[in-house]
Design a protein around this motif. Structure first.
Motif, PDB file in Angstrom:
ATOM      1  N   LEU A 172      -4.279  10.141  -0.474  1.00  0.00           N
ATOM      2  CA  LEU A 172      -5.085   8.968  -0.788  1.00  0.00           C
ATOM      3  C   LEU A 172      -4.255   7.711  -0.559  1.00  0.00           C
ATOM      4  CD1 LEU A 172      -7.757   7.832  -2.112  1.00  0.00           C
ATOM      5  CD2 LEU A 172      -6.481   7.839  -4.272  1.00  0.00           C
ATOM      6  N   ASN A 173      -4.807   6.775   0.231  1.00  0.00           N
ATOM      7  CA  ASN A 173      -4.134   5.502   0.455  1.00  0.00           C
ATOM      8  C   ASN A 173      -4.505   4.537  -0.683  1.00  0.00           C
ATOM      9  OD1 ASN A 173      -2.599   3.540   1.959  1.00  0.00           O
ATOM     10  ND2 ASN A 173      -4.554   2.599   2.513  1.00  0.00           N
ATOM     11  N   VAL A 174      -3.495   4.136  -1.450  1.00  0.00           N
ATOM     12  CA  VAL A 174      -3.712   3.250  -2.593  1.00  0.00           C
ATOM     13  C   VAL A 174      -3.266   1.837  -2.192  1.00  0.00           C
ATOM     14  CG1 VAL A 174      -3.228   2.820  -5.028  1.00  0.00           C
ATOM     15  CG2 VAL A 174      -3.249   5.166  -4.155  1.00  0.00           C
ATOM     16  N   PRO A 175      -4.180   0.879  -2.071  1.00  0.00           N
ATOM     17  CA  PRO A 175      -3.801  -0.475  -1.664  1.00  0.00           C
ATOM     18  C   PRO A 175      -3.030  -1.190  -2.762  1.00  0.00           C
ATOM     19  CG  PRO A 175      -6.124  -0.416  -2.223  1.00  0.00           C
ATOM     20  CD  PRO A 175      -5.638   0.998  -2.272  1.00  0.00           C
ATOM     21  N   SER A 176      -2.277  -2.219  -2.351  1.00  0.00           N
ATOM     22  CA  SER A 176      -1.453  -2.972  -3.305  1.00  0.00           C
ATOM     23  C   SER A 176      -2.292  -3.822  -4.238  1.00  0.00           C
ATOM     24  CB  SER A 176      -0.462  -3.860  -2.548  1.00  0.00           C
ATOM     25  OG  SER A 176      -1.173  -4.781  -1.702  1.00  0.00           O
ATOM     26  N   THR A 177      -3.577  -3.986  -3.938  1.00  0.00           N
ATOM     27  CA  THR A 177      -4.453  -4.813  -4.770  1.00  0.00           C
ATOM     28  C   THR A 177      -4.927  -4.117  -6.040  1.00  0.00           C
ATOM     29  OG1 THR A 177      -6.326  -4.066  -3.422  1.00  0.00           O
ATOM     30  CG2 THR A 177      -5.275  -6.149  -2.785  1.00  0.00           C
ATOM     31  N   VAL A 178      -4.605  -2.837  -6.196  1.00  0.00           N
ATOM     32  CA  VAL A 178      -5.008  -2.115  -7.410  1.00  0.00           C
ATOM     33  C   VAL A 178      -4.272  -2.696  -8.611  1.00  0.00           C
ATOM     34  CG1 VAL A 178      -5.029   0.114  -8.584  1.00  0.00           C
ATOM     35  CG2 VAL A 178      -5.548  -0.004  -6.155  1.00  0.00           C
ATOM     36  N   SER A 179      -5.003  -3.005  -9.659  1.00  0.00           N
ATOM     37  CA  SER A 179      -4.435  -3.681 -10.824  1.00  0.00           C
ATOM     38  C   SER A 179      -3.477  -2.775 -11.591  1.00  0.00           C
ATOM     39  CB  SER A 179      -5.557  -4.129 -11.769  1.00  0.00           C
ATOM     40  OG  SER A 179      -6.464  -4.987 -11.108  1.00  0.00           O
ATOM     41  N   PRO A 180      -2.357  -3.341 -12.064  1.00  0.00           N
ATOM     42  CA  PRO A 180      -1.481  -2.559 -12.949  1.00  0.00           C
ATOM     43  C   PRO A 180      -2.252  -2.092 -14.181  1.00  0.00           C
ATOM     44  CG  PRO A 180      -0.380  -4.554 -12.186  1.00  0.00           C
ATOM     45  CD  PRO A 180      -1.811  -4.675 -11.754  1.00  0.00           C
ATOM     46  N   GLY A 181      -1.919  -0.909 -14.661  1.00  0.00           N
ATOM     47  CA  GLY A 181      -2.628  -0.319 -15.790  1.00  0.00           C
ATOM     48  C   GLY A 181      -3.783   0.575 -15.379  1.00  0.00           C
ATOM     49  N   THR A 182      -4.099   0.590 -14.061  1.00  0.00           N
ATOM     50  CA  THR A 182      -5.180   1.455 -13.570  1.00  0.00           C
ATOM     51  C   THR A 182      -4.708   2.911 -13.553  1.00  0.00           C
ATOM     52  OG1 THR A 182      -6.120  -0.300 -12.204  1.00  0.00           O
ATOM     53  CG2 THR A 182      -6.702   1.962 -11.626  1.00  0.00           C
ATOM     54  N   LYS A 183      -5.553   3.778 -14.055  1.00  0.00           N
ATOM     55  CA  LYS A 183      -5.243   5.223 -14.073  1.00  0.00           C
ATOM     56  C   LYS A 183      -5.920   5.886 -12.875  1.00  0.00           C
ATOM     57  CE  LYS A 183      -5.610   9.286 -17.116  1.00  0.00           C
ATOM     58  NZ  LYS A 183      -6.124   9.768 -18.412  1.00  0.00           N
ATOM     59  N   ILE A 184      -5.123   6.507 -12.014  1.00  0.00           N
ATOM     60  CA  ILE A 184      -5.641   7.205 -10.829  1.00  0.00           C
ATOM     61  C   ILE A 184      -5.539   8.705 -11.080  1.00  0.00           C
ATOM     62  CG2 ILE A 184      -5.394   7.580  -8.355  1.00  0.00           C
ATOM     63  CD1 ILE A 184      -4.220   4.798  -8.127  1.00  0.00           C
TER      64      ILE A 184
ATOM     65  N   ALA B 292       0.840  -1.203   0.000  1.00  0.00           N
ATOM     66  CA  ALA B 292       0.000   0.000   0.000  1.00  0.00           C
ATOM     67  C   ALA B 292       0.873   1.250   0.000  1.00  0.00           C
ATOM     68  CB  ALA B 292      -0.918  -0.017   1.212  1.00  0.00           C
ATOM     69  N   LYS B 293       0.398   2.277  -0.699  1.00  0.00           N
ATOM     70  CA  LYS B 293       1.191   3.500  -0.815  1.00  0.00           C
ATOM     71  C   LYS B 293       0.283   4.727  -0.716  1.00  0.00           C
ATOM     72  CE  LYS B 293       5.240   4.998  -3.366  1.00  0.00           C
ATOM     73  NZ  LYS B 293       6.157   4.638  -4.485  1.00  0.00           N
ATOM     74  N   THR B 294       0.822   5.812  -0.163  1.00  0.00           N
ATOM     75  CA  THR B 294       0.070   7.061  -0.051  1.00  0.00           C
ATOM     76  C   THR B 294       0.399   7.965  -1.234  1.00  0.00           C
ATOM     77  OG1 THR B 294       0.039   6.977   2.363  1.00  0.00           O
ATOM     78  CG2 THR B 294      -0.383   9.119   1.345  1.00  0.00           C
ATOM     79  N   LEU B 295      -0.648   8.359  -1.957  1.00  0.00           N
ATOM     80  CA  LEU B 295      -0.504   9.264  -3.100  1.00  0.00           C
ATOM     81  C   LEU B 295      -1.020  10.637  -2.673  1.00  0.00           C
ATOM     82  CD1 LEU B 295       0.299   9.449  -6.104  1.00  0.00           C
ATOM     83  CD2 LEU B 295      -2.054   8.835  -6.681  1.00  0.00           C
ATOM     84  N   VAL B 296      -0.231  11.670  -2.904  1.00  0.00           N
ATOM     85  CA  VAL B 296      -0.571  13.021  -2.457  1.00  0.00           C
ATOM     86  C   VAL B 296      -0.847  13.915  -3.664  1.00  0.00           C
ATOM     87  CG1 VAL B 296       0.113  15.010  -1.049  1.00  0.00           C
ATOM     88  CG2 VAL B 296       0.925  12.715  -0.450  1.00  0.00           C
TER      89      VAL B 296
END
Length: 432
Positions: A374-386, A319-323
């Motif tokens: 925003l806390n982005v969990p590690s389960t988010v699929s590669p290729g997802t645009k945030i 999981a990673k925090t995106l600011v």
């Protein structure tokens, strides 16, 4: 509501020749009087101010050839003069009212006209029971239109009736006849200026006499949060052609062109290097001889937000925090929204989970900065645009920044560790 009456058959001929004609615009107004000085009826009489219904007929308003005659509703004055009715006629052909077509078409466009009348005395020596001056304030809802008129009533040779509330002589048709002697106008009610750039606040004037009266004074004042201050004052004597106009400014970088004041009747205020403290309500007052009138407009200072993300590249091993940063903006209001668009999605959706917001930081120039995490969990699929979207009053459209989740690269140290383990096992077998 107001009505329009076309002046005679000659207007039809003017249309046929492609020459604009003239019409009368009839406005429903409010007459505001000093209650202490008026003992008659009406709402709020007997002290303070009284307000009573009145009608203003603006004569000779230009009508373009494209105006349909069928849309003009005739105004019919009372068959019998009624001294209790306040009906004021004013000829406006000279000076004319800028953008008067706005008044002509307001009713058809569903726009409300605000009209307020108030008697006043520019000088004690001009007071007369048979002649008076009336201030008129006109605006149109939803339109950048504002005008102040000064009317001078016309003396009647024979007086048979007087208007009850005003005490002025009535014409045979039961109206108080007058003429416009001065117009002060602006084509904006509110405008925005960009921080540290230049902005111009428009204000102009016209008067009946040509050339202009010898003494002209332009005053600009600023009102904001209960405090007022003078921004600039210009005085000129047009009879003294060798004398220079006197300009006094209390705000560096404030300017009114003396040449345009004298030759064109333009009193617009220019402000350079706009600051947050320049925001507020500006009052343009034009004084010509014994007359003065004003226009009011709101200046809003804006600075577009600078929007950015903490990561140019997002690889999720955990999981990673995106600011998302919104920096150096004004005014204070800024809103964040987070969206995601998966590799198999056709439309972005609101990102699940709740983002947090930092406290606002105020800079020395009055601008603000704030961020959303925003806390982005590690389960988010590669290729997802945030995507982070920032909305702000200074933006016509929200401003967005995005990052795409990338596939993690193979961890090389695991390969090295496996190679070493195999090598050790090999040597152990050889040494047996």
């Amino acid at each position: 509501m107001f009505f329009v009456v076309l002046l005679g058959y000659s207007v039809m001929h003017a249309y046929a020749d492609g020459v604009p004609g003239v019409a009368d615009v009839v406005l429903s107004c409010v007459l505001v009087q000093d209650g202490a000085a008026h003992s008659g009826g009406g709402e709020g009489g007997g002290g303070g101010f009284s307000r009573s219904p009145a009608t203003l007929v603006l004569r000779d308003v230009p009508v373009g050839p494209e105006q349909s005659l069928e849309t003009l509703t005739p105004f019919v004055p009372p068959t019998t003069p009624d001294p209790d009715l306040v009906i004021i006629e004013a000829t406006v052909s000279s000076p004319d009212i800028p953008k008067s077509d706005v008044l002509l078409h307001a009713d058809c466009n569903g726009q409300e006209v605000t009209c307020e009348l108030s008697p006043f005395s520019p000088d004690e020596s001009l007071k007369s029971p048979d002649q008076a001056f009336i201030m008129v304030s006109l605006s149109v809802d939803g339109v950048d239109f504002g005008t102040s008129l000064i009317l001078r009533t016309i003396k009647m040779e024979q007086i048979t009736l007087r208007q009850t509330r005003l005490g002025l002589p009535l014409s045979p048709s039961g109206t108080v006849e007058s003429e416009v002697v001065m117009v002060v106008f602006s084509h904006v009610k509110s405008l925005s200026g960009i921080l540290r750039e230049e902005v111009q606040l428009p204000c102009g004037f016209k008067q009946q006499d040509t050339p202009l009266a010898p003494d002209v004074r332009i005053t600009w004042r600023l009102q904001h949060r209960g405090r007022g201050r003078k921004v600039l004052e210009l005085k000129t004597n047009l009879e003294d052609t060798e004398g220079s106009p006197l300009i006094h400014t209390e705000r560096r970088g404030a300017w009114v062109s003396p040449e345009q004041v004298v030759s064109e009747g333009i009193a617009s205020l220019t402000l350079s290097e706009l600051k947050v403290e320049d925001e507020g309500t500006y009052i343009c007052t034009v004084s010509i001889g014994q007359f003065h009138a004003q226009q009011v407009m709101q200046l809003n200072v804006i600075k577009l937000p600078e929007v950015s993300l903490s990561e140019d590249k997002l690889v999720l091993k955990s999981a990673k925090t995106l600011v998302c940063y919104s920096s150096k903006y004004y005014p204070l209001d800024a809103e964040f929204e987070w969206f995601s668009l998966g590799p198999d999605d056709t439309e972005p959706v609101v990102f699940p989970g709740k983002a947090s917001l930092s406290g606002h930081r105020r800079h020395g120039d009055g601008t603000f900065s704030v961020s959303s995490q925003l806390n982005v969990p590690s389960t988010v699929s590669p290729g997802t645009k945030i995507t982070c979207t920032v909305s702000h009053p200074a933006l016509d459209m929200p401003r967005s920044v995005s990052v795409i989740v990338e596939t993690p690269e193979p961890e090389s140290y695991w390969w090295i560790l496996g190679f070493l383990l195999v090598t050790i096992l090999f040597f152990l077998q050889v040494m047996k």
